[in-house]
Design a protein around this motif. Structure first.
Motif, mmCIF file in Angstrom:
data_model
loop_
_atom_site.group_PDB
_atom_site.id
_atom_site.type_symbol
_atom_site.label_atom_id
_atom_site.label_comp_id
_atom_site.label_asym_id
_atom_site.label_seq_id
_atom_site.Cartn_x
_atom_site.Cartn_y
_atom_site.Cartn_z
ATOM 1 N N ILE A 158 24.163 76.697 17.460
ATOM 2 C CA ILE A 158 24.175 75.934 18.706
ATOM 3 C C ILE A 158 24.426 76.865 19.891
ATOM 4 O O ILE A 158 23.770 76.759 20.940
ATOM 5 N N THR A 162 21.944 77.592 22.993
ATOM 6 C CA THR A 162 22.459 77.218 24.310
ATOM 7 C C THR A 162 22.236 78.328 25.319
ATOM 8 O O THR A 162 21.779 78.091 26.441
ATOM 9 N N ARG A 216 29.430 71.242 32.776
ATOM 10 C CA ARG A 216 28.142 70.593 32.553
ATOM 11 C C ARG A 216 27.514 70.151 33.873
ATOM 12 O O ARG A 216 26.310 70.257 34.069
ATOM 13 N N LEU A 226 19.041 75.762 30.335
ATOM 14 C CA LEU A 226 19.496 75.793 28.957
ATOM 15 C C LEU A 226 18.517 75.038 28.072
ATOM 16 O O LEU A 226 17.514 74.486 28.515
ATOM 17 N N TYR A 227 18.825 74.999 26.799
ATOM 18 C CA TYR A 227 17.978 74.364 25.790
ATOM 19 C C TYR A 227 17.582 72.956 26.201
ATOM 20 O O TYR A 227 18.381 72.223 26.786
ATOM 21 N N TYR A 230 19.484 68.240 25.403
ATOM 22 C CA TYR A 230 20.821 68.313 25.976
ATOM 23 C C TYR A 230 21.914 67.867 25.014
ATOM 24 O O TYR A 230 23.084 68.152 25.236
ATOM 25 N N LEU A 233 23.722 71.175 22.737
ATOM 26 C CA LEU A 233 24.219 72.272 23.545
ATOM 27 C C LEU A 233 25.702 72.475 23.252
ATOM 28 O O LEU A 233 26.406 71.531 22.894
ATOM 29 N N PHE A 234 26.171 73.688 23.434
ATOM 30 C CA PHE A 234 27.582 73.966 23.191
ATOM 31 C C PHE A 234 28.469 73.152 24.131
ATOM 32 O O PHE A 234 29.563 72.720 23.766
ATOM 33 N N THR A 235 27.987 72.937 25.359
ATOM 34 C CA THR A 235 28.756 72.127 26.305
ATOM 35 C C THR A 235 28.896 70.691 25.816
ATOM 36 O O THR A 235 29.941 70.059 25.995
#
Length: 336
Positions: A158, A162, A216, A226-227, A230, A233-235
């Motif tokens: 992940i 991300t 975020r 980012l990816y 949504y 995502l690491f967030t």
């Protein structure tokens, strides 16, 4: 279901998650962006809602893993609960859209298969449920240590997708970083003993939720690229973990010698949370066509956003609640 047998913080998380889902789709009516205040407010609100789908999956893990059942029992009792309501409501949505909103056949099929609608989540959930017995067997064999290995691999992949590490752009890490990770994560957080006090765990979760949500918003505001998914995502993981822990351990904090949840779960507020939780799956299935009604009426006013949100929540809740009280319709209502 008898409310005395339910875990209140599960119900609270589920109620929060469904309201988040409806909010993000109501925001979509107004539109996102930072060219004006009208679009910036829905954009920033949307940044707070991304834990919704992960929380649903995490609760599935907490509820369905480390259980003893045969495959036939699992599919008859668990899988059928998501399948029958989905078939009913996706057909109802398609028919209403086609005959009332003027959708073409192609548009209707895109909605049904989740290409342009929230029904993508249900198709994904069906795949998750088909795989849960395998993960359940893995847990029984290797325990939480096995899950820690699973989550480590998942978290690393992940993080890679991300931040978009250039050297790994050609590798499809979706095979490793899929939605099943949230199911495993939910069970892990529900059962892991972290060695900190309950109050410390609450503060840690709350702080993680706030910091990750602010970050975020920053990512969304400045379009950091980012990816594209949504939810993966690491967030999003950080937001989801923070929310899960904060709600779980909030029950351990005493106010006037009583736990917070014991003060509210038997009053009207607590009963509303329980009812929304029970109806949440059906509300997920119903709310899209209600929002499409506002879209059809060309309502795009920021001032009306709170009203649209309240109407959508209350209407979808009422529809599912009423159907759940009618014999033979409870199975397709989405209440469980």
């Amino acid at each position: 279901m008898n409310s005395t047998k339910r875990i209140f913080y599960y119900d609270l998380l589920r109620a929060i998650a469904i309201i988040m889902v409806i909010l993000v789709h109501v925001d979509g009516i107004i539109g996102y962006g930072f060219d004006s205040l009208k679009h910036a407010i829905p954009g920033l609100l949307t940044a707070t809602t991304w834990p919704a789908v992960p929380i649903f999956l995490m609760l599935s893990g907490a509820l369905l893993l480390n259980r003893s059942y045969t495959l036939s029992e699992f599919f008859k009792k668990r899988f059928a609960r998501i399948l029958y309501p989905f078939i009913f409501w996706v057909l109802v949505t398609g028919l209403i859209g086609f005959f009332s909103f003027g959708w073409s056949g192609k548009e209707t099929l895109k909605v049904i298969f989740g290409l342009t609608s929230p029904f993508w989540y249900i198709w994904m959930l069906i795949g998750i449920y088909l795989f849960i017995p395998i993960i359940n067997s893995f847990l029984k064999e290797y325990g939480l240590r096995g899950f820690e290995f699973f989550l480590l691999v998942w978290a690393v992949t992940i993080f890679i997708i991300t931040v978009k590490i250039p050297l790994l752009d050609g590798i499809n890490l979706d095979y490793f970083a899929g939605y099943m990770g949230f199911v495993v994560l939910g069970y892990y957080l529900d059962n892991k003993q972290f060695g900190l006090s309950d109050r410390s765990m609450f503060y840690a979760g709350f702080l993680l939720l706030i910091l990750s949500t602010v970050f975020r918003m920053y990512v969304f505001r400045y379009e950091l690229g980012l990816y594209s998914d949504y939810n993966l995502l690491f967030t999003t993981i950080a937001q989801s973990v923070g929310l899960f822990l904060a709600v779980k351990y909030l029950d351990k904090i005493s106010v006037d010698t009583d736990n917070i949840y014991s003060k509210i779960k038997n009053n009207i507020f607590g009963k509303a949370i329980l009812s929304i939780s029970i109806c949440s799956y059906g509300m997920y299935l119903v709310h899209y066509i209600i929002i499409e009604g506002f879209e059809f009426l060309n309502i795009h006013s920021l001032k009306l956003l709170p009203i649209i949100l309240i109407i959508t929540v209350l209407t979808s809740w009422a529809i599912v609640f009423v159907l759940s009280k009618i014999p033979y319709l409870r199975k397709i209502s989405g209440a469980n």
